[in-house]
Design an enzyme around this catalytic site. Structure first.
Site, mmCIF file in Angstrom:
data_model
loop_
_atom_site.group_PDB
_atom_site.id
_atom_site.type_symbol
_atom_site.label_atom_id
_atom_site.label_comp_id
_atom_site.label_asym_id
_atom_site.label_seq_id
_atom_site.Cartn_x
_atom_site.Cartn_y
_atom_site.Cartn_z
ATOM 1 N N GLY A 1 17.617 -42.818 -37.616
ATOM 2 C CA GLY A 1 18.080 -43.989 -38.335
ATOM 3 C C GLY A 1 18.336 -45.115 -37.361
ATOM 4 O O GLY A 1 18.729 -44.892 -36.216
ATOM 5 N N LYS B 1 11.322 -40.350 -26.570
ATOM 6 C CA LYS B 1 11.458 -38.945 -26.160
ATOM 7 C C LYS B 1 10.215 -38.442 -25.450
ATOM 8 O O LYS B 1 10.295 -37.648 -24.520
ATOM 9 C CB LYS B 1 11.779 -38.057 -27.357
ATOM 10 N N LYS C 1 12.179 -32.942 -27.719
ATOM 11 C CA LYS C 1 13.625 -33.009 -27.526
ATOM 12 C C LYS C 1 14.159 -31.775 -26.790
ATOM 13 O O LYS C 1 15.025 -31.891 -25.931
ATOM 14 C CB LYS C 1 14.306 -33.183 -28.877
ATOM 15 N N ARG D 1 5.438 -57.649 -30.470
ATOM 16 C CA ARG D 1 4.056 -58.128 -30.471
ATOM 17 C C ARG D 1 3.849 -59.258 -31.466
ATOM 18 O O ARG D 1 3.158 -60.223 -31.209
ATOM 19 C CB ARG D 1 3.104 -56.975 -30.810
ATOM 20 N N GLY E 1 19.681 -38.884 -32.007
ATOM 21 C CA GLY E 1 20.157 -40.260 -32.211
ATOM 22 C C GLY E 1 21.627 -40.526 -31.977
ATOM 23 O O GLY E 1 22.060 -40.762 -30.849
ATOM 24 N N THR F 1 12.527 -50.183 -36.437
ATOM 25 C CA THR F 1 13.770 -49.663 -37.016
ATOM 26 C C THR F 1 14.892 -49.588 -35.988
ATOM 27 O O THR F 1 16.010 -50.053 -36.230
ATOM 28 C CB THR F 1 13.519 -48.236 -37.565
ATOM 29 N N VAL F 2 14.587 -49.010 -34.824
ATOM 30 C CA VAL F 2 15.641 -48.817 -33.821
ATOM 31 C C VAL F 2 16.026 -50.144 -33.175
ATOM 32 O O VAL F 2 17.214 -50.425 -32.961
ATOM 33 C CB VAL F 2 15.209 -47.780 -32.761
ATOM 34 N N GLU G 1 20.057 -41.543 -23.782
ATOM 35 C CA GLU G 1 20.823 -40.847 -24.825
ATOM 36 C C GLU G 1 20.115 -40.863 -26.181
ATOM 37 O O GLU G 1 20.173 -39.896 -26.950
ATOM 38 C CB GLU G 1 22.211 -41.483 -24.964
#
Lengths: 450, 450
Positions: B320, B122, B222, B61, B151, B29-30, B146
Site C-alpha cells: 500500500g 526488493k 523478500k 517519466r 511495507g 503508488t509508493v 526498510e
C-alpha cells in the site's frame, strides 16, 4: 555447498579495526544473561560490527563472592563501579544494578565522563530520561535503553527507527509478563488469582512481594517510556492512573467470554482531540479476536496504531536474563557501530524535543464499560442500579447473570454504552455506596482493540 | 493541561539547523504515498529530527501529465532522473521506479555521486544488495531498504538494530499480502482459489497478471533479503525453491482444520547443522495456534526464532502506498539523523561481511508432510500408496477422508511422520505416476511453528 566471503571494506575515515571495550556493572539476572549471550554470540556480533567487541571489566558489590568461573574471557573484576567508568579501555558502560539511586549515579557519572551508556533501568529512564538525553547530547555520547521495555522485543528500535516516518494515534501494550501469566492462567486453567500468583511465584515469574507487578507499577514505568518514544511527550510517571489485577476473578472471565472478549492488563497511551494524551494502566476488556488477546503467558505484546501505516504489532519475551541480555547487546552493537562510523549524538527517545505534560484533564473520549456487582440477591436491586445509571444518562447495553450462583454472593454484570469518563466516575461513586453490595463494584473499560 | 517544551541542545560539532533535502524518483503508488505521508507527518518528523526535512525535487517519466496540484510545498519537477541526482539541494535520493534496470541505474548513479539512497525495490536489493552496500561504504553514504520487505512493518530495523545482539535459528514470514488475502478468503469464506483471486483483483490487491504474487516470486525476493539481514548470508535468488498457492483447494482447508492446522504461504530460512541454510517459499500446513495463523487478509507477519531471546513476531501492513511511504520516510529520518550527527558508513543489511552461498544441498532435517491425492475410487488404492511409502520407509501418521465426496473425484489426505527431504521426493515421484490419480498429488510440509 560452495561459499565465498565478501568483506565490506572499511570506509573513509573510520577506524574499523579498533576494538570496542565494554564494562558491565551489576551481575544479577540481566547482567549474567548479558555476559552469557555475549559469550555465545560474540563471533556473530563481530561479523555484524566489522570490529572486535571486548568485555573489559565487570563490577558487582560482592564480586569476590560470586562464582564467575563460567566466564571464558580474561576480564578485570571490581566491586567499585567508579573503576569501570575510569577504566580507559571501557568505551560503553552497561548499567544493570536495578536500584534507582545507584543506577542514577552510575548513569550520570558515565555520561559526564564522556562514555556511552546502556541501561535496563526503566525507572531511571521514565523519571530521568529527558535529563539523561540532554546531558548525553551535550557530551556527545550515546544512550541505549531498549532493555527497559519488553526485554527481548525490539519495540523501542522499531518505533524510533523503523517507524520514524509514522505518527501514532495510540499504543497499547501488555508490558508485564507476571500479570499476563496470572491472567492467562486464570483464563485457561480456571484457577483463582491467588492460585495463579502462587504458581507464578513458584516459577520465578513473580517476586515474593508481587506488588510492583500485580498493581501495575512496573507497566506504568514502561508506558511512560513508550509515551516519550511514540509521542515525544514526557509525563510525570506518578500522575499516570494505574489499577492492578488483584480484583479480577474467575467470574469476570466467564462474563468476558460471553461477550466474545477477554481481560488483559493493558498499558495504553492514546492521542485525543487537541493533542492531549490519555495514558493509563488498567485491566481492560478486549475482543478475543484482537492481537493482544492471543498474547499468552509471560509474553509481552505491543500494538501500535499509526495514522498512515495502519496497525503494527510486536510480541516477544518481556523479561528473563538472556532475552533482556539480547536487548542490552543490541544497544551495544548500535553504539559500537556509531563509534566505528564516527559521528556524535543520539536520540534514543526518538525525538529531539519533548513536550512536558501534566496529566490531569479527564479523558473526553466516550468509553464502553463493564460493571460487575456482587450483591445479596433481593428484589429491586437491578431497578436501583438502573435508576442511578439513568439519572447520569448512562445507557445499559446488556445485563448478564450466570446461572447457579449463590444468592448471598451473586455476581452480575452490566455492560454500558459509551459514556464520558467524568460522568461514569460520578455514577460509579454513587453505586459503590449501595448497601446491598457484598464487595466493592468492579469497573473495567471495554476497548475495541484491532 | 500545562505544557512546557524541552529542546535538546544541538551537540558539539553537529549542524542541527541545516535542512536535509530530499529527491523522489517515481510517482506511482509508493511515490504518491510517500509524498502524502511526508506532507502530513512533516512537522512530527522534524520534531523527531531536530532539523528541517525538505522535498526539493520530484521526478517521473511523464511528470508533466500528472496532476500534482495536491502537493502543497514548492518543489522542482523533472522527467530526467539524472537531474535529481545532480541537484545540489538533494542529499537523499528516494528511488521508487519499480522496474529493475532503471532502478539499478538510479541506485548506482546516486551512490557514485556520493548521495544517500533509499529504495523500495526488493529485486534490486535481493540481487544487487551486496554490491550496493560495498559501493555505499566506499563512498561513505547511507542506504535505506526498510520498504523492501513487509511495507509498513519495521522488520529490517527490528532485526538489524533492535535484535543486533541475537543470533537466529530461523525466520518464517508471511511476506506477500495478495496470497495471504486469497488463502484467508478461501479459509474463512469458503470460496475457491479462482473466486478469491478475482476478489483480490477487484480490490486492487492482485495484479491483472497475478503470477509474480501467487507463484511466490515476490515472497522469494523478500526472504532473500531477510536471509541477508538475519544470517549475513547472500544467496542467489533464483536458487531458492519456490512453490505458489494455485493448487490449494477448499478441501485442503477442511483437512487442515481437522488437524487443528491451517495453510499459509510461508517464506522460511532456517539454520541447519553445519550452518547450512534451508530456504524456501511454499504453502505450509501450520498450527492454528501459531502466531502466523492469526495473520489474516493482506497483512504481513514475521516470526523470528532467536537462540537466546526466544520467539519474536511482528505483524503489520505489507503493502500500500502510505504504509510503504512510512517505511521509506523512516529510512529517510534515520539517514537525516546521521547526516546531522556526522559520521559515515552504513550497514543496512546488518552485517559487515557476508557469506555468499550457493543453495543446492538437500535439507537434512526431518519434516512431516501432508499428502493430498485425488483419485477415482476403486479398491486397492490405499494399499498401493501405503506399499510405496513403506518401501521408502516413510511411516503414515493418519489417513483422512471427508464424507460425501464424489467417487469419480475423491480427495483424501495422508499425514506422514517426519522424513528426510530426499527420501520424500523419491517416494512422491513414484506416487505421482500412479494411473488412478485424477490430478497430480499435492505435497505440503507440515511445520510446528510456535
Amino acid at each position: 555447498m560452495t561459499q565465498t566471503v565478501q568483506r565490506v571494506k572499511p570506509h573513509r575515515g573510520a577506524s574499523a579495526a579498533r576494538p570496542v571495550g565494554l564494562g558491565i556493572i551489576g551481575v544479577g539476572t540481566v547482567g549474567t544473561g548479558t555476559i552469557k549471550v555475549l559469550q555465545e554470540h560474540g563471533l556473530e556480533i563481530e561479523r555484524r560490527l566489522g570490529c572486535r567487541l571486548q568485555l573489559k571489566m565487570i563490577c558487582s558489590r560482592n564480586i569476590h563472592n560470586k562464582d564467575l568461573s563460567w566466564i571464558k574471557s580474561k576480564v578485570a573484576l571490581t566491586s567499585d563501579w567508579k573503576e569501570v567508568i575510569r577504566n580507559p579501555e571501557v568505551d560503553i558502560v552497561v548499567e544493570l544494578v536495578g536500584k534507582l539511586p545507584t543506577a542514577r549515579a552510575i548513569a550520570f557519572a558515565t555520561v559526564n565522563a564522556g562514555k556511552h551508556l546502556v541501561t535496563a533501568n526503566k525507572q531511571l529512564v521514565a523519571e530521568h530520561g529527558l535529563e539523561l538525553v540532554g546531558r548525553s547530547l551535550e557530551k556527545g555520547v550515546k544512550l541505549g535503553i531498549e532493555a527497559c521495555v519488553a526485554g527481548g522485543t525490539p519495540i523501542l528500535h522499531a518505533i524510533r527507527s523503523g517507524l520514524a516516518g509514522e505518527s501514532f494515534a495510540a499504543v497499547y501494550g501488555i508490558l508485564n509478563g507476571t500479570t499476563n501469566y496470572i491472567l492467562t492462567e486464570m483464563e485457561h486453567r480456571g484457577v483463582s488469582f491467588a492460585e495463579a500468583l502462587a504458581g507464578a511465584q513458584q516459577l520465578g515469574y513473580a517476586e515474593p512481594d508481587p506488588t510492583f507487578d500485580v498493581e501495575g507499577f512496573d507497566a506504568r514505568y514502561k508506558i511512560a517510556i513508550l509515551t516519550m518514544v511514540c509521542f515525544g511527550q514526557a509525563v510525570p510517571v506518578e500522575e499516570i492512573p494505574v489499577e492492578g489485577i488483584t480484583r479480577i476473578e474467575q467470574v469476570d472471565f466467564a462474563y468476558a467470554h460471553r461477550l466474545n472478549r477477554t481481560i488483559r492488563l493493558i498499558a495504553a497511551a492514546r492521542k485525543q482531540r487537541g493533542n492531549n494524551l490519555d495514558i493509563q494502566v488498567r485491566p481492560m476488556i478486549i475482543p478475543q479476536s484482537s492481537q493482544l488477546a492471543s498474547v499468552r503467558g509471560s509474553t509481552n505484546g505491543i500494538l501500535l496504531v499509526g495514522n498512515k501505516g495502519g496497525t503494527t504489532t510486536l510480541t516477544g519475551r518481556g523479561a528473563g536474563g538472556e532475552p533482556t541480555g539480547v536487548a542490552v547487546l543490541s544497544d551495544v552493537v548500535e553504539i559500537a557501530r556509531m563509534i566505528t562510523a564516527g559521528g556524535t549524538g543520539s536520540t534514543p527517545l526518538g525525538y529531539s524535543e519533548w513536550h512536558k505534560k501534566k496529566i490531569g484533564q479527564p479523558s473526553v473520549e466516550l468509553v464502553s464499560y463493564y460493571l460487575r456487582l456482587v450483591v445479596r440477591d433481593r428484589p429491586g436491586i437491578l431497578a436501583r442500579v438502573c435508576a442511578t445509571l439513568g439519572r447520569h444518562r448512562i445507557n445499559i447495553d446488556s445485563v448478564l447473570q450466570e446461572p447457579g450462583m449463590p444468592r448471598e454472593h451473586l455476581p452480575f454484570v452490566m455492560t454500558l454504552e459509551p459514556t464520558g469518563d467524568a460522568r461514569m466516575k460520578r455514577a460509579f461513586r454513587e453505586i459503590a455506596r449501595f448497601p446491598f453490595l457484598v464487595q466493592p463494584p468492579l469497573l473495567l473499560p471495554s476497548v475495541d482493540l484491532p
